[in-house]
Design an enzyme around this catalytic site. Structure first.
Site, PDB file in Angstrom:
ATOM      1  N   GLN A   1       0.741  -1.155   0.270  1.00 18.64           N
ATOM      2  CA  GLN A   1       0.001  -0.112   0.012  1.00 18.64           C
ATOM      3  C   GLN A   1       0.844   1.179   0.235  1.00 18.64           C
ATOM      4  O   GLN A   1       1.332   1.351   0.835  1.00 18.64           O
ATOM      5  CB  GLN A   1      -0.732   0.008   1.127  1.00 18.64           C
ATOM      6  CG  GLN A   1      -1.725   1.153   1.450  1.00 18.64           C
ATOM      7  CD  GLN A   1      -2.453   1.015   2.872  1.00 18.64           C
ATOM      8  OE1 GLN A   1      -2.201   0.210   3.641  1.00 18.64           O
ATOM      9  NE2 GLN A   1      -3.284   1.879   3.062  1.00 18.64           N
ATOM     10  N   GLY A   2       0.981   2.001  -0.978  1.00 14.43           N
ATOM     11  CA  GLY A   2       1.839   3.038  -1.351  1.00 14.43           C
ATOM     12  C   GLY A   2       1.197   4.384  -1.048  1.00 14.43           C
ATOM     13  O   GLY A   2       0.770   5.114  -2.052  1.00 14.43           O
TER      14      GLY A   2
ATOM     15  N   SER B   1       1.589   6.640   2.208  1.00 18.42           N
ATOM     16  CA  SER B   1       2.322   7.449   3.009  1.00 18.42           C
ATOM     17  C   SER B   1       3.614   8.078   2.212  1.00 18.42           C
ATOM     18  O   SER B   1       4.111   7.223   1.544  1.00 18.42           O
ATOM     19  CB  SER B   1       2.904   6.957   4.335  1.00 18.42           C
ATOM     20  OG  SER B   1       1.746   6.519   5.148  1.00 18.42           O
TER      21      SER B   1
ATOM     22  N   SER C   1       4.902  -1.386   3.747  1.00 15.58           N
ATOM     23  CA  SER C   1       5.210  -2.355   4.113  1.00 15.58           C
ATOM     24  C   SER C   1       5.245  -3.714   3.339  1.00 15.58           C
ATOM     25  O   SER C   1       4.515  -3.517   2.071  1.00 15.58           O
ATOM     26  CB  SER C   1       4.112  -3.079   5.139  1.00 15.58           C
ATOM     27  OG  SER C   1       3.902  -1.882   6.395  1.00 15.58           O
TER      28      SER C   1
ATOM     29  N   GLU D   1     -12.050  -1.935   5.914  1.00 18.00           N
ATOM     30  CA  GLU D   1     -11.830  -3.094   6.432  1.00 18.00           C
ATOM     31  C   GLU D   1     -11.207  -3.055   7.984  1.00 18.00           C
ATOM     32  O   GLU D   1     -10.753  -3.895   8.490  1.00 18.00           O
ATOM     33  CB  GLU D   1     -10.949  -3.992   5.630  1.00 18.00           C
ATOM     34  CG  GLU D   1     -11.346  -4.599   4.491  1.00 18.00           C
ATOM     35  CD  GLU D   1     -12.617  -5.277   4.704  1.00 18.00           C
ATOM     36  OE1 GLU D   1     -13.875  -5.071   4.383  1.00 18.00           O
ATOM     37  OE2 GLU D   1     -12.344  -6.597   5.322  1.00 18.00           O
TER      38      GLU D   1
ATOM     39  N   SER E   1      -3.032   7.785  13.481  1.00 16.17           N
ATOM     40  CA  SER E   1      -2.664   7.851  14.949  1.00 16.17           C
ATOM     41  C   SER E   1      -3.516   8.018  15.893  1.00 16.17           C
ATOM     42  O   SER E   1      -4.646   8.546  15.622  1.00 16.17           O
ATOM     43  CB  SER E   1      -1.443   8.743  14.960  1.00 16.17           C
ATOM     44  OG  SER E   1      -2.174  10.149  15.087  1.00 16.17           O
TER      45      SER E   1
END
Ligand SMILES: Cc1cc2nc3c(=O)[nH]c(=O)nc-3n(C[C@H](O)[C@H](O)[C@H](O)COP(=O)(O)OP(=O)(O)OC[C@H]3O[C@@H](n4cnc5c(N)ncnc54)[C@H](O)[C@@H]3O)c2cc1C
Lengths: 362, 390
Positions: free
Chosen positions: B127-128, B130, B162, B245, B372
């Site tokens: 997942q690109g 950030s 990740s 999700e 966050s």
């Protein structure tokens, strides 16, 4: 995966509605500074039938399961109701097989004149400070330093140690050898007394059962107090949301400052989590064994003790100087949670019990 | 995610659980290697095994290659996996995060081409989102995509991606318009990670793993057919991706924490024998209370999932409480390691130091990723409590 069930929610909203109409505002504020006892209110709630909710139908009650008392106590907490609701709803229901030997249990349901629970087991921590009670040959001796509503009670339900475990005995408070001294109370919703029994003959006793009945009473007391604490936390949260949306400093509502917002959001999340824990615990309590019920109740009470106090401390903080006065509701909430926090164990005490029970489990 | 109305009566949860248990009891459950590359390979193979047996995409529609069962069935399987000591499939980002968005917003070609391989573990997704200068303020992202005939030319940098160095595909947020409000100029591209011009550089996490990466895009050509949704419609899809999700991830994480705590308890009991251990007793008590709070909270989450309410700001309460609980549970357990925490191979109170130190460190990321804790609090305050926007 259990479906979320909200046992007794309808009783909770009925109580909520009534207290909103007949109790909130000046009356509540007056009673909070009147020592925690009001004979008129107790009689009024008896009249409404609230005390018979979990009493079996053949005794004239509604026969609802004990867990339906949970939402009722949440509502009581939310309105900061004063008085012996725990004594008048839980004890007659749990002790209903003994109504013939202790008719004052029935009277409590009908009139609101309370039964007091004389229990040295309100904490495990430094029990010597609280007192002790023993039963030998049908005779009771000992003292308990803090008993809720003993000064107003028409019956004492005394938890006493025997060789065969703890039992519940019944004593008429006017029996010679019974000494009840009212003591000051720091809890705005409860009156306390010291109770001493000097070789007093019990009028009757529940049969020895290895402490099962006593364990059940304490577990349900913990669950209901957890619910009440959850209600008090909700009340403190509501007041705070309103206040910080209105109070202005630096030309804007203080609730628009992020430092304030984030404290409020934590209060919201914590109060929500506690409410959900109470609901889940009540649902699971319905058919739990005595041992499982104990762990459920320790858990709910441990969390309630910690969270409700924290939410109220934040509420006081966000009210500024106003929060520190007795004029604000949030200070009453805080005093109430501080009193209930340690009644039947605070987080530290109960976490040790839970840990011991889990580590001993095979 | 769209769930097909079942044509045949749906298998009962009990029957499903029994079937899952029986399969897992007979399955060859892999040991998870420490080394990140072999871990990846092992877990990818495991996903394939699970997929072939019909245990991946349980709540996905049959059309999309799933099993057409309910979210509750999926959760039962997640629980059974964890209790059997079996790892989750490696492609969670695809399964939980990217896949549902492709299923919902994708073209026929995208769904047919990409979803089966995503489910089977043949394709692993990253997942690109950030970027170095776009974290909490994700919408300020700057990686650019410029239309060039049938293609986009992509340049820029992502970070914290990740598994990027091992992934086959990337869900990439790019800026396609700089002249409008920042949310209105974002597009969502599905990028083949073998395309020329992509460089990944793994970053070592404080757990010691090289799990996330910096990813550089240098005039990378992406076919227009790989655009998900329309041009400049990426923000809404990203919001769906992040939100849809979250409930599922919360429920999975809850089961994982619960199983981990049970495992710690087993070790503590065995090591304690009949002697008493006040420190462990207090820690276990505190961790249990925290776990119960999460259990109670996730009953509401499950109810919302079953009712299919879609993303709500209530998810932020879940996320905040989950984070809290996760951090309490693993901090309590890890504290029991005492000075032996510093010696990965040692055991303290029966607990293997490196295992619980790892869990504890990983729990610290929970309040950072996926929005966050500060961002969640702002959402709660403004959207649930109605406090004025600052
Ligand atoms: C283990 C891990 C895996 C990850 N995997 C991926 C991945 O696969 N793909 C991907 O795209 N990203 C991934 N991320 C990135 C993650 O989503 C970001 O780290 C996160 O969004 C925070 O952004 P940031 O790191 O830039 O921190 P910042 O946004 O710079 O935040 C720093 C601090 O400032 C606070 N802050 C920022 N804005 C505000 C505000 N408005 N109000 C109050 N406080 C504020 C934050 O709460 C935080 O405490 C991963 C992160 C971690 C830790």
């Amino acid at each position: 995966m259990a479906e979320p069930i909200d046992v007794g929610a309808e009783y909770g909203s009925a109580v909520d509605d009534y207290l909103t109409r007949a109790y909130d505002g000046d009356r509540c504020r007056a009673l909070l500074s009147a020592g925690g006892w009001d004979a008129g209110l107790a009689a009024e709630l008896a009249e409404l039938g609230w005390h018979g909710l979990a009493v079996p139908e053949r005794h004239g009650g509604l026969g609802a399961p004990l867990s339906s008392l949970g939402p009722v106590f949440t509502a009581l907490g939310r309105h900061l109701a004063v008085g012996p609701m725990l004594e008048n709803t839980l004890l007659p229901a749990v002790l209903h097989p003994h109504w013939t030997i202790a008719p004052a249990l029935a009277a409590a349901v009908e009139t609101g004149v309370p039964v007091a629970l004389v229990d040295p087991g309100i904490t495990d921590d430094r029990t010597a400070d609280v007192g002790a009670m023993t039963l030998h040959d049908q005779r009771l001796s000992g003292a308990v330093e803090a008993v809720r509503f003993a000064g107003q009670a028409s019956l004492l339900a005394v938890v006493a140690a025997t060789e065969a475990g703890e039992v519940v005995c019944f004593v008429d408070p006017t029996t010679p050898g019974v000494r009840i001294d009212s003591v000051d109370s720091a809890d705005p919703a409860t009156a306390f007394a010291r109770v001493a029994l000097d070789d007093v003959r019990a009028d009757g006793a529940a049969p020895a059962d290895g402490g099962e009945l006593v364990a059940r009473i304490r577990s349900w007391a913990r669950l209901l107090i957890a619910c009440e604490l959850s209600g008090v936390a909700d009340h403190a949260l509501d007041r705070t949301v309103t206040y910080i949306g209105q109070r202005e400093q630096f030309g804007q509502p203080i609730g628009s400052f992020q430092a304030v917002k984030h404290i409020a959001a934590d209060m919201y999340a914590q109060a929500t989590g506690l409410r959900n824990l109470c609901t889940a615990s009540l649902a699971d309590a319905t058919d739990a064994s005595t041992a499982d019920l104990a762990v459920l109740a320790w858990t709910a009470k441990a969390h309630a003790a910690e969270v409700a106090v924290r939410v109220c401390e934040d509420a006081v903080q966000l009210h500024g100087g106003m929060g520190f006065t007795t004029e604000s509701d949030v200070s009453a909430c805080y005093l109430r949670t501080l009193a209930l926090r340690s009644w039947y164990g605070d987080a530290t005490e109960l976490q040790l019990r839970i840990g011991a029970a889990l580590l001993d489990r095979v | 995610m769209t769930v097909q109305p079942p044509s045949a009566p749906t298998e009962s949860l009990d029957a499903f659980r029994t079937r899952a248990r029986a399969w897992l009891a007979a399955a060859d459950i892999p040991e998870v290697p420490r080394d990140i590359d072999s871990r990846f390979a092992t877990l990818r193979q495991w996903q394939k095994t699970l997929f072939e047996a019909g245990w991946v995409g349980i709540a996905w529609s049959k059309q999309a290659g799933g099993q057409g069962l309910s979210h509750l069935h999926h959760l039962v399987f997640v629980g059974e996996l964890a209790r059997a000591g079996a790892p989750q499939p490696i492609g969670l980002i695809g399964l939980e995060v990217v896949g549902p968005s492709i299923d919902r917003y994708g073209t026929d070609w995208q769904r047919h081409e990409l979803l089966p391989r995503l489910l089977s573990g043949d394709d692993i997704w990253c997942q690109g989102f950030s970027e170095p200068n776009a974290g909490s303020d994700l919408a300020s992202l700057r990686t650019r995509a410029v239309a060039d005939g049938d293609e986009f030319l992509v340049s820029g940098q992502k970070i914290w991606t990740s598994w990027a160095h091992l992934s086959h595909w990337c869900a990439l947020l790019v800026r396609t318009d700089t002249s409008v409000r920042k949310q209105a100029g974002i597009s969502y591209l599905l990028v083949d990670m073998t395309s020329p011009g992509i460089t990944t550089r793994p970053i070592t996490q404080m757990t010691g793993d090289r799990e996330f990466c910096e990813v550089f895009f240098d005039d990378v050509r992406v076919p227009r057919a790989n655009l998900l949704g329309g041009v400049n419609e990426g923000w809404a899809i990203a919001t769906h991706t992040l939100g849809s999700e979250r409930a599922g991830a919360t429920l999975r994480r809850r089961v994982e924490c619960e199983v981990a705590l049970d495992e710690a308890l087993d070790h503590l009991r065995a090591a304690r024998g009949s002697s008493s251990d006040d420190r462990a007793t207090a820690a276990v008590g505190r961790a249990h209370v925290a776990m119960r709070v999460l259990d109670a909270q996730t009953r509401q989450t499950t109810a919302r999932l079953v009712a299919d309410t879609g993303p709500t700001p209530m998810d932020s309460v879940d996320k905040l409480l989950l984070t809290d609980v996760e951090q309490i549970v693993f901090a309590e357990i890890a504290a029991l390691l005492g000075p032996l925490r510093a010696v990965p191979g040692a055991r303290a109170r029966g607990l293997l130091s490196q295992r619980w130190a790892y869990e504890h460190l990983y729990s610290r990321a929970a309040s950072i990723y996926g929005g966050s804790s500060q961002i969640q609090r702002t959402i709660i305050a403004e959207r649930l409590m109605g406090l004025p926007r600052g």
